[in-house]
Scaffold this motif. Structure first.
Motif, mmCIF file in Angstrom:
data_model
loop_
_atom_site.group_PDB
_atom_site.id
_atom_site.type_symbol
_atom_site.label_atom_id
_atom_site.label_comp_id
_atom_site.label_asym_id
_atom_site.label_seq_id
_atom_site.Cartn_x
_atom_site.Cartn_y
_atom_site.Cartn_z
ATOM 1 N N ALA A 7 3.695 -2.472 -9.304
ATOM 2 C CA ALA A 7 4.606 -1.812 -10.236
ATOM 3 C C ALA A 7 4.596 -0.304 -9.999
ATOM 4 O O ALA A 7 5.649 0.345 -10.003
ATOM 5 N N PHE A 8 3.414 0.244 -9.763
ATOM 6 C CA PHE A 8 3.317 1.675 -9.466
ATOM 7 C C PHE A 8 4.065 2.005 -8.171
ATOM 8 O O PHE A 8 4.848 2.944 -8.120
ATOM 9 N N ALA A 9 3.825 1.222 -7.124
ATOM 10 C CA ALA A 9 4.486 1.459 -5.834
ATOM 11 C C ALA A 9 6.003 1.334 -5.950
ATOM 12 O O ALA A 9 6.744 2.083 -5.321
ATOM 13 N N ALA A 10 6.465 0.395 -6.757
ATOM 14 C CA ALA A 10 7.906 0.196 -6.931
ATOM 15 C C ALA A 10 8.559 1.389 -7.627
ATOM 16 O O ALA A 10 9.718 1.702 -7.369
ATOM 17 N N SER A 11 7.810 2.050 -8.490
ATOM 18 C CA SER A 11 8.380 3.176 -9.230
ATOM 19 C C SER A 11 8.198 4.509 -8.509
ATOM 20 O O SER A 11 8.819 5.499 -8.881
ATOM 21 N N ALA A 12 7.369 4.539 -7.474
ATOM 22 C CA ALA A 12 7.103 5.788 -6.758
ATOM 23 C C ALA A 12 8.254 6.133 -5.817
ATOM 24 O O ALA A 12 8.875 5.251 -5.227
ATOM 25 N N GLU A 13 8.536 7.410 -5.703
ATOM 26 C CA GLU A 13 9.546 7.871 -4.756
ATOM 27 C C GLU A 13 8.947 8.094 -3.375
ATOM 28 O O GLU A 13 9.643 8.005 -2.370
ATOM 29 N N HIS A 14 7.664 8.408 -3.333
ATOM 30 C CA HIS A 14 6.980 8.690 -2.081
ATOM 31 C C HIS A 14 5.507 8.323 -2.250
ATOM 32 O O HIS A 14 4.956 8.480 -3.333
ATOM 33 N N LEU A 15 4.883 7.835 -1.193
ATOM 34 C CA LEU A 15 3.469 7.477 -1.250
ATOM 35 C C LEU A 15 2.839 7.837 0.084
ATOM 36 O O LEU A 15 3.233 7.309 1.118
ATOM 37 N N ASP A 16 1.880 8.764 0.062
ATOM 38 C CA ASP A 16 1.187 9.177 1.283
ATOM 39 C C ASP A 16 -0.026 8.313 1.563
ATOM 40 O O ASP A 16 -0.301 7.986 2.709
ATOM 41 N N VAL A 17 -0.766 7.978 0.497
ATOM 42 C CA VAL A 17 -2.048 7.301 0.661
ATOM 43 C C VAL A 17 -2.211 6.229 -0.407
ATOM 44 O O VAL A 17 -1.894 6.451 -1.575
ATOM 45 N N LEU A 18 -2.718 5.083 0.022
ATOM 46 C CA LEU A 18 -3.110 4.024 -0.899
ATOM 47 C C LEU A 18 -4.610 3.836 -0.736
ATOM 48 O O LEU A 18 -5.093 3.594 0.371
ATOM 49 N N VAL A 19 -5.372 3.995 -1.814
ATOM 50 C CA VAL A 19 -6.809 3.730 -1.814
ATOM 51 C C VAL A 19 -7.040 2.626 -2.831
ATOM 52 O O VAL A 19 -6.710 2.780 -4.004
ATOM 53 N N ALA A 20 -7.570 1.499 -2.365
ATOM 54 C CA ALA A 20 -7.779 0.356 -3.255
ATOM 55 C C ALA A 20 -9.047 -0.387 -2.859
ATOM 56 O O ALA A 20 -9.499 -0.313 -1.712
ATOM 57 N N HIS A 21 -9.598 -1.099 -3.800
ATOM 58 C CA HIS A 21 -10.751 -1.951 -3.523
ATOM 59 C C HIS A 21 -10.278 -3.182 -2.753
ATOM 60 O O HIS A 21 -9.139 -3.620 -2.910
ATOM 61 N N VAL A 22 -11.148 -3.728 -1.932
ATOM 62 C CA VAL A 22 -10.811 -4.921 -1.154
ATOM 63 C C VAL A 22 -10.440 -6.081 -2.068
ATOM 64 O O VAL A 22 -9.492 -6.810 -1.811
ATOM 65 N N ARG A 23 -11.177 -6.228 -3.136
ATOM 66 C CA ARG A 23 -10.882 -7.296 -4.093
ATOM 67 C C ARG A 23 -9.937 -6.762 -5.165
ATOM 68 O O ARG A 23 -10.249 -5.811 -5.858
ATOM 69 N N ILE A 24 -8.794 -7.400 -5.273
ATOM 70 C CA ILE A 24 -7.784 -6.978 -6.228
ATOM 71 C C ILE A 24 -7.436 -8.173 -7.110
ATOM 72 O O ILE A 24 -6.980 -9.196 -6.593
ATOM 73 N N PRO A 25 -7.662 -8.067 -8.416
ATOM 74 C CA PRO A 25 -7.293 -9.182 -9.290
ATOM 75 C C PRO A 25 -5.823 -9.545 -9.126
ATOM 76 O O PRO A 25 -4.958 -8.683 -9.096
ATOM 77 N N GLY A 26 -5.554 -10.819 -8.939
ATOM 78 C CA GLY A 26 -4.186 -11.290 -8.831
ATOM 79 C C GLY A 26 -3.636 -11.324 -7.420
ATOM 80 O O GLY A 26 -2.474 -11.656 -7.220
ATOM 81 N N GLY A 27 -4.433 -10.971 -6.430
ATOM 82 C CA GLY A 27 -3.958 -10.970 -5.051
ATOM 83 C C GLY A 27 -5.054 -10.548 -4.106
ATOM 84 O O GLY A 27 -6.223 -10.664 -4.419
ATOM 85 N N ASP A 28 -4.658 -10.040 -2.949
ATOM 86 C CA ASP A 28 -5.665 -9.582 -2.004
ATOM 87 C C ASP A 28 -5.223 -8.284 -1.346
ATOM 88 O O ASP A 28 -4.069 -7.866 -1.461
ATOM 89 N N ALA A 29 -6.158 -7.649 -0.677
ATOM 90 C CA ALA A 29 -5.932 -6.346 -0.084
ATOM 91 C C ALA A 29 -4.818 -6.383 0.958
ATOM 92 O O ALA A 29 -3.985 -5.484 1.030
ATOM 93 N N ARG A 30 -4.794 -7.416 1.773
ATOM 94 C CA ARG A 30 -3.774 -7.497 2.821
ATOM 95 C C ARG A 30 -2.380 -7.614 2.210
ATOM 96 O O ARG A 30 -1.430 -6.997 2.684
ATOM 97 N N GLN A 31 -2.250 -8.377 1.159
ATOM 98 C CA GLN A 31 -0.961 -8.541 0.486
ATOM 99 C C GLN A 31 -0.477 -7.190 -0.054
ATOM 100 O O GLN A 31 0.674 -6.812 0.136
#
Length: 93
Positions: A7-31
């Motif tokens: 939802a955040f990515a969909a609302s962003a106009e620009h994104l330089d960096v994504l920092v996330a934990h490998v384990r993501i509730p509701g999905g996975d890092a690769r997705q």
């Protein structure tokens, strides 16, 4: 959660960096990486984990184009990883 990150990515106009934990509730890092880099091809992707890439690979965790940074990390670790991460989707280290 994956839903919140998307939802955040969909609302962003620009994104330089994504920092996330490998384990993501509701999905996975690769997705998450695939969806974000499709929308923002120039974005650099960093994933945090206590495990090495080899350990994650052994357990079937595929980070795709994401660069792995070990946890716990400090700001300097993130900045160093960003310096090493090219601005394209073709890297995997």
């Amino acid at each position: 959660s994956l839903h919140e990150a998307l939802a955040f990515a969909a609302s962003a106009e620009h994104l330089d960096v994504l920092v996330a934990h490998v384990r993501i509730p509701g999905g996975d890092a690769r997705q998450l990486s695939a969806i974000v880099t499709e929308r923002f091809p120039e974005a650099r992707v960093l994933f945090a984990s206590r495990y090495s890439r080899a350990e994650l690979d052994t357990h079937g965790v595929d980070l795709g184009v994401g660069k792995l940074i070990p946890r716990p990390f400090h700001l300097q670790d993130v900045l160093a990883a960003l310096e090493r991460a090219p601005r394209d989707r073709g890297y995997k280290r």
